[in-house]
Design a protein around this motif. Structure first.
Motif, PDB file in Angstrom:
ATOM      1  N   VAL A  47       9.062  12.590 -19.210  1.00 51.81           N
ATOM      2  CA  VAL A  47       8.791  12.322 -20.620  1.00 51.81           C
ATOM      3  C   VAL A  47       7.561  11.452 -20.835  1.00 51.81           C
ATOM      4  CG1 VAL A  47      10.231  10.242 -20.755  1.00 51.81           C
ATOM      5  CG2 VAL A  47       9.923  11.670 -22.785  1.00 51.81           C
ATOM      6  N   ALA A  48       7.191  10.661 -19.844  1.00 49.79           N
ATOM      7  CA  ALA A  48       6.043   9.763 -19.977  1.00 49.79           C
ATOM      8  C   ALA A  48       5.597   9.314 -18.595  1.00 49.79           C
ATOM      9  CB  ALA A  48       6.398   8.542 -20.831  1.00 49.79           C
ATOM     10  N   GLY A  49       4.365   8.851 -18.505  1.00 51.85           N
ATOM     11  CA  GLY A  49       3.857   8.357 -17.232  1.00 51.85           C
ATOM     12  C   GLY A  49       3.513   9.491 -16.275  1.00 51.85           C
ATOM     13  N   GLU A  50       3.234   9.129 -15.031  1.00 45.86           N
ATOM     14  CA  GLU A  50       2.831  10.095 -14.025  1.00 45.86           C
ATOM     15  C   GLU A  50       3.785  10.030 -12.834  1.00 45.86           C
ATOM     16  OE1 GLU A  50      -1.140   9.165 -12.923  1.00 45.86           O
ATOM     17  OE2 GLU A  50      -1.996   9.733 -14.872  1.00 45.86           O
ATOM     18  N   THR A  51       3.912  11.182 -12.151  1.00 51.17           N
ATOM     19  CA  THR A  51       4.768  11.215 -10.974  1.00 51.17           C
ATOM     20  C   THR A  51       4.252  10.257  -9.907  1.00 51.17           C
ATOM     21  OG1 THR A  51       5.700  12.596  -9.219  1.00 51.17           O
ATOM     22  CG2 THR A  51       3.493  13.168  -9.992  1.00 51.17           C
ATOM     23  N   LYS A  52       5.159   9.624  -9.189  1.00 53.37           N
ATOM     24  CA  LYS A  52       4.790   8.685  -8.122  1.00 53.37           C
ATOM     25  C   LYS A  52       4.766   9.386  -6.758  1.00 53.37           C
ATOM     26  CE  LYS A  52       5.224   5.867 -11.572  1.00 53.37           C
ATOM     27  NZ  LYS A  52       5.962   6.714 -12.485  1.00 53.37           N
ATOM     28  N   MET A  82      40.477   0.979 -18.948  1.00 52.68           N
ATOM     29  CA  MET A  82      39.264   1.758 -19.224  1.00 52.68           C
ATOM     30  C   MET A  82      38.438   1.900 -17.941  1.00 52.68           C
ATOM     31  SD  MET A  82      36.142   0.946 -21.913  1.00 52.68           S
ATOM     32  CE  MET A  82      37.183   1.145 -23.358  1.00 52.68           C
ATOM     33  N   LYS A  83      38.077   3.130 -17.599  1.00 56.22           N
ATOM     34  CA  LYS A  83      37.279   3.359 -16.411  1.00 56.22           C
ATOM     35  C   LYS A  83      35.820   2.955 -16.651  1.00 56.22           C
ATOM     36  CE  LYS A  83      40.067   7.073 -14.443  1.00 56.22           C
ATOM     37  NZ  LYS A  83      40.092   8.485 -14.014  1.00 56.22           N
ATOM     38  N   LYS A  84      35.179   2.526 -15.567  1.00 54.38           N
ATOM     39  CA  LYS A  84      33.807   2.050 -15.650  1.00 54.38           C
ATOM     40  C   LYS A  84      32.846   3.031 -14.995  1.00 54.38           C
ATOM     41  CE  LYS A  84      31.040  -2.109 -14.650  1.00 54.38           C
ATOM     42  NZ  LYS A  84      31.105  -3.466 -14.069  1.00 54.38           N
ATOM     43  N   VAL A  85      31.712   3.256 -15.637  1.00 55.71           N
ATOM     44  CA  VAL A  85      30.657   4.121 -15.117  1.00 55.71           C
ATOM     45  C   VAL A  85      29.433   3.266 -14.812  1.00 55.71           C
ATOM     46  CG1 VAL A  85      29.160   6.101 -15.559  1.00 55.71           C
ATOM     47  CG2 VAL A  85      31.487   6.070 -16.483  1.00 55.71           C
ATOM     48  N   SER A  86      28.986   3.272 -13.566  1.00 56.48           N
ATOM     49  CA  SER A  86      27.778   2.544 -13.159  1.00 56.48           C
ATOM     50  C   SER A  86      26.643   3.535 -12.952  1.00 56.48           C
ATOM     51  CB  SER A  86      28.011   1.774 -11.857  1.00 56.48           C
ATOM     52  OG  SER A  86      29.010   0.792 -12.004  1.00 56.48           O
ATOM     53  N   LEU A  87      25.508   3.287 -13.584  1.00 62.79           N
ATOM     54  CA  LEU A  87      24.337   4.138 -13.437  1.00 62.79           C
ATOM     55  C   LEU A  87      23.223   3.343 -12.762  1.00 62.79           C
ATOM     56  CD1 LEU A  87      24.274   5.793 -16.983  1.00 62.79           C
ATOM     57  CD2 LEU A  87      25.398   6.622 -14.905  1.00 62.79           C
ATOM     58  N   ILE A  88      22.678   3.888 -11.683  1.00 61.91           N
ATOM     59  CA  ILE A  88      21.609   3.245 -10.915  1.00 61.91           C
ATOM     60  C   ILE A  88      20.294   3.921 -11.277  1.00 61.91           C
ATOM     61  CG2 ILE A  88      20.733   2.776  -8.594  1.00 61.91           C
ATOM     62  CD1 ILE A  88      23.740   3.107  -7.686  1.00 61.91           C
ATOM     63  N   ILE A  89      19.323   3.131 -11.726  1.00 67.89           N
ATOM     64  CA  ILE A  89      18.043   3.676 -12.180  1.00 67.89           C
ATOM     65  C   ILE A  89      16.900   3.072 -11.360  1.00 67.89           C
ATOM     66  CG2 ILE A  89      16.669   4.258 -14.209  1.00 67.89           C
ATOM     67  CD1 ILE A  89      19.662   4.932 -14.512  1.00 67.89           C
ATOM     68  N   PRO A  90      16.467   3.722 -10.272  1.00 69.97           N
ATOM     69  CA  PRO A  90      15.317   3.211  -9.516  1.00 69.97           C
ATOM     70  C   PRO A  90      14.054   3.352 -10.364  1.00 69.97           C
ATOM     71  CG  PRO A  90      16.571   4.864  -8.272  1.00 69.97           C
ATOM     72  CD  PRO A  90      17.006   4.951  -9.692  1.00 69.97           C
ATOM     73  N   CYS A  91      13.228   2.320 -10.401  1.00 66.95           N
ATOM     74  CA  CYS A  91      12.052   2.340 -11.273  1.00 66.95           C
ATOM     75  C   CYS A  91      10.810   1.835 -10.540  1.00 66.95           C
ATOM     76  CB  CYS A  91      12.274   1.462 -12.510  1.00 66.95           C
ATOM     77  SG  CYS A  91      13.650   1.971 -13.560  1.00 66.95           S
ATOM     78  N   TYR A  92       9.778   2.644 -10.571  1.00 75.09           N
ATOM     79  CA  TYR A  92       8.479   2.209 -10.075  1.00 75.09           C
ATOM     80  C   TYR A  92       7.429   2.617 -11.105  1.00 75.09           C
ATOM     81  CZ  TYR A  92       4.281   1.714  -7.241  1.00 75.09           C
ATOM     82  OH  TYR A  92       3.034   1.343  -6.775  1.00 75.09           O
ATOM     83  N   ASN A  93       6.862   1.643 -11.793  1.00 74.22           N
ATOM     84  CA  ASN A  93       5.870   1.878 -12.836  1.00 74.22           C
ATOM     85  C   ASN A  93       6.396   2.832 -13.922  1.00 74.22           C
ATOM     86  OD1 ASN A  93       4.171   0.183 -11.434  1.00 74.22           O
ATOM     87  ND2 ASN A  93       2.880   1.812 -10.610  1.00 74.22           N
ATOM     88  N   GLU A  94       7.499   2.447 -14.534  1.00 74.34           N
ATOM     89  CA  GLU A  94       8.126   3.276 -15.566  1.00 74.34           C
ATOM     90  C   GLU A  94       8.200   2.559 -16.919  1.00 74.34           C
ATOM     91  OE1 GLU A  94       8.620   6.259 -15.309  1.00 74.34           O
ATOM     92  OE2 GLU A  94       9.193   6.846 -13.281  1.00 74.34           O
ATOM     93  N   GLU A  95       7.212   1.723 -17.211  1.00 73.69           N
ATOM     94  CA  GLU A  95       7.255   0.973 -18.471  1.00 73.69           C
ATOM     95  C   GLU A  95       7.239   1.893 -19.690  1.00 73.69           C
ATOM     96  OE1 GLU A  95       3.762  -1.027 -20.052  1.00 73.69           O
ATOM     97  OE2 GLU A  95       2.685  -0.598 -18.195  1.00 73.69           O
ATOM     98  N   GLN A  96       6.591   3.048 -19.598  1.00 69.47           N
ATOM     99  CA  GLN A  96       6.528   3.965 -20.733  1.00 69.47           C
ATOM    100  C   GLN A  96       7.818   4.760 -20.896  1.00 69.47           C
ATOM    101  OE1 GLN A  96       3.078   6.436 -20.168  1.00 69.47           O
ATOM    102  NE2 GLN A  96       1.627   4.758 -20.451  1.00 69.47           N
ATOM    103  N   ALA A  97       8.403   5.165 -19.796  1.00 62.93           N
ATOM    104  CA  ALA A  97       9.576   6.030 -19.858  1.00 62.93           C
ATOM    105  C   ALA A  97      10.876   5.271 -20.135  1.00 62.93           C
ATOM    106  CB  ALA A  97       9.708   6.826 -18.552  1.00 62.93           C
ATOM    107  N   LEU A  98      10.970   4.037 -19.647  1.00 56.48           N
ATOM    108  CA  LEU A  98      12.238   3.307 -19.723  1.00 56.48           C
ATOM    109  C   LEU A  98      12.793   3.159 -21.140  1.00 56.48           C
ATOM    110  CD1 LEU A  98      12.181   0.444 -17.057  1.00 56.48           C
ATOM    111  CD2 LEU A  98      14.018   2.087 -17.472  1.00 56.48           C
TER     112      LEU A  98
END
Length: 227
Positions: A202-207, A1-17
């Motif tokens: 979807v939520a929060g403000e642009t950084k 089975m192939k694996k997919v890795s997703l990288i999610i950089p986050c800065y003040n994203e408590e609402q969107a995550l």
């Protein structure tokens, strides 16, 4: 089975995550032929992003998190993700839903055909963006493509799914001041561009205020001029 890795950089994203995690899990249910890992990178957030990451990783066992001691910037967060991702396919995505998880099945299908090494996304509209920011962005792309050999496409997002070989090439470039949009184009892998309409967060403000974008663009121009 192939694996997919997703990288999610986050800065003040408590609402969107939490919204992102829920939508991504729906897509994962459609892609059961793949093994997923999601690497959330907390870039020194000042809100409850880290606590939110911990809760999400408890709810979804394929979500993991890394946390910086302070804010180092999105490029550093992306690089940390690249260094820790070990999937057959690797992607960078924003947590604010401006990089729609619903595009992943199509992107994976394109790479599985074997003709391309990466599938990159670009916005064909800038709906909802301030006019001065749109004008500045267009000027930036014109300038950097005139002064460098990098292929930096107007409207390009960091959202890109790539084969592990391309990820390894990115990691091998040890620039101190990284400009990933330029690196993606400069290393020369075969890329399919996938166009889509702009999606507002979807939520929060642009950084990214004007001066942060200006500094980021200036770094890119300096790093890739004459390259």
């Amino acid at each position: 089975m192939k694996k997919v890795s997703l990288i999610i950089p986050c800065y003040n994203e408590e609402q969107a995550l939490p919204i992102f995690a829920g939508e991504l899990d729906k897509v994962r249910q459609e892609l059961r032929q793949y093994d997923f890992e999601v690497l959330m990178v907390n870039d020194g957030s000042s809100d409850k992003t880290l606590e939110t990451m911990k809760k999400i990783s408890e709810e979804y066992d394929y979500f993991k998190y890394l946390s910086f001691s302070r804010n180092f910037g999105k490029e550093a967060a992306m690089y940390a993700g690249f260094c820790n991702a070990d999937g057959d396919y690797v992607a960078v995505m924003d947590a604010d839903m401006q990089d729609p998880p619903s595009l992943l099945p199509e992107m994976l299908g394109i790479l599985e055909q074997g003709e391309y090494d990466s599938v990159a996304t670009r916005r064909v509209t800038r709906k909802g963006e301030p006019p001065i920011r749109s004008w500045f962005a267009r000027m930036f792309y014109k300038i950097i493509n005139k002064i460098s050999d990098s292929d930096v496409v107007d409207g390009a997002r960091d959202f890109r799914l790539m084969k592990a070989e391309m990820k390894d090439a990115i990691v091998s470039m040890c620039e101190y001041n990284r400009f990933s949009k330029g690196i993606f184009g400069w290393i020369g892998f075969r890329t399919k561009w996938l166009e889509y309409e702009n999606v507002e967060r979807v939520a929060g403000e642009t950084k990214w205020n004007f001066w942060k974008l200006f500094k980021y663009a200036l770094d890119g121009i300096i790093n890739f001029s004459g390259s």
